[in-house]
Design a protein around this motif. Structure first.
Motif, mmCIF file in Angstrom:
data_model
loop_
_atom_site.group_PDB
_atom_site.id
_atom_site.type_symbol
_atom_site.label_atom_id
_atom_site.label_comp_id
_atom_site.label_asym_id
_atom_site.label_seq_id
_atom_site.Cartn_x
_atom_site.Cartn_y
_atom_site.Cartn_z
ATOM 1 N N TYR A 5 0.836 -1.196 0.000
ATOM 2 C CA TYR A 5 0.000 0.000 0.000
ATOM 3 C C TYR A 5 0.875 1.251 0.000
ATOM 4 N N CYS A 53 -3.661 3.410 -1.859
ATOM 5 C CA CYS A 53 -3.918 2.574 -3.024
ATOM 6 C C CYS A 53 -3.127 1.286 -2.861
ATOM 7 N N GLU A 54 -3.647 0.225 -3.454
ATOM 8 C CA GLU A 54 -3.069 -1.110 -3.317
ATOM 9 C C GLU A 54 -2.218 -1.463 -4.533
ATOM 10 N N ASP A 82 -9.676 12.835 -5.495
ATOM 11 C CA ASP A 82 -10.075 12.180 -6.755
ATOM 12 C C ASP A 82 -10.190 13.157 -7.914
#
Length: 96
Positions: A5, A53-54, A82
Motif C-alpha cells: 500500500y 492505493c493497493e 479524486d
C-alpha cells in the motif's frame, strides 16, 4: 501475492506524510500512537489516513511512493480528492 500500500496521512499541522507498507492497518496505528519517535508524524499527531492505493508489486509501490513524496501539497490534495484531471496541470510551472 502479497499486497502493498502507498498511503498519505494528513498531520495535525496540515502537512502530508506519504509512505509504503505491506500492513496498512498496523502502520497507521503505529503513526497514531507514535510508535517511532523519530518518524515525521510523531510530533504532528493526531493524524488522519486520507488516501491509500493497493499494489501487488512492491517495486511499483515504492516507485509511486517516491513520486508522490516529490509532489506539491496542491497536487497531493488533487489525488486525495479524486481530482485526477487536475494533477497534470498542477505540475506545470507558472510564469509571471
Amino acid at each position: 501475492m502479497k499486497q502493498s500500500y502507498v498511503y498519505i496521512i494528513k498531520c495535525s499541522d496540515k502537512t502530508y506524510y506519504t509512505g509504503v507498507t505491506s500492513n496498512l492497518e498496523q502502520r497507521v496505528f503505529q503513526h497514531q500512537i507514535g510508535f517511532y519517535p523519530d518518524c515525521y508524524t510523531f510530533k504532528r499527531r493526531p493524524i488522519e489516513l486520507v488516501f491509500y492505493c493497493e499494489f501487488t508489486d512492491i517495486t511499483l509501490a515504492i516507485e509511486k511512493e517516491k513520486q508522490i513524496k516529490k509532489w506539491s501539497q496542491a497536487k497531493k490534495e488533487a489525488l486525495i480528492n479524486d481530482e485526477y484531471d487536475a494533477i497534470p496541470n498542477l505540475a506545470k510551472k507558472k510564469f509571471k
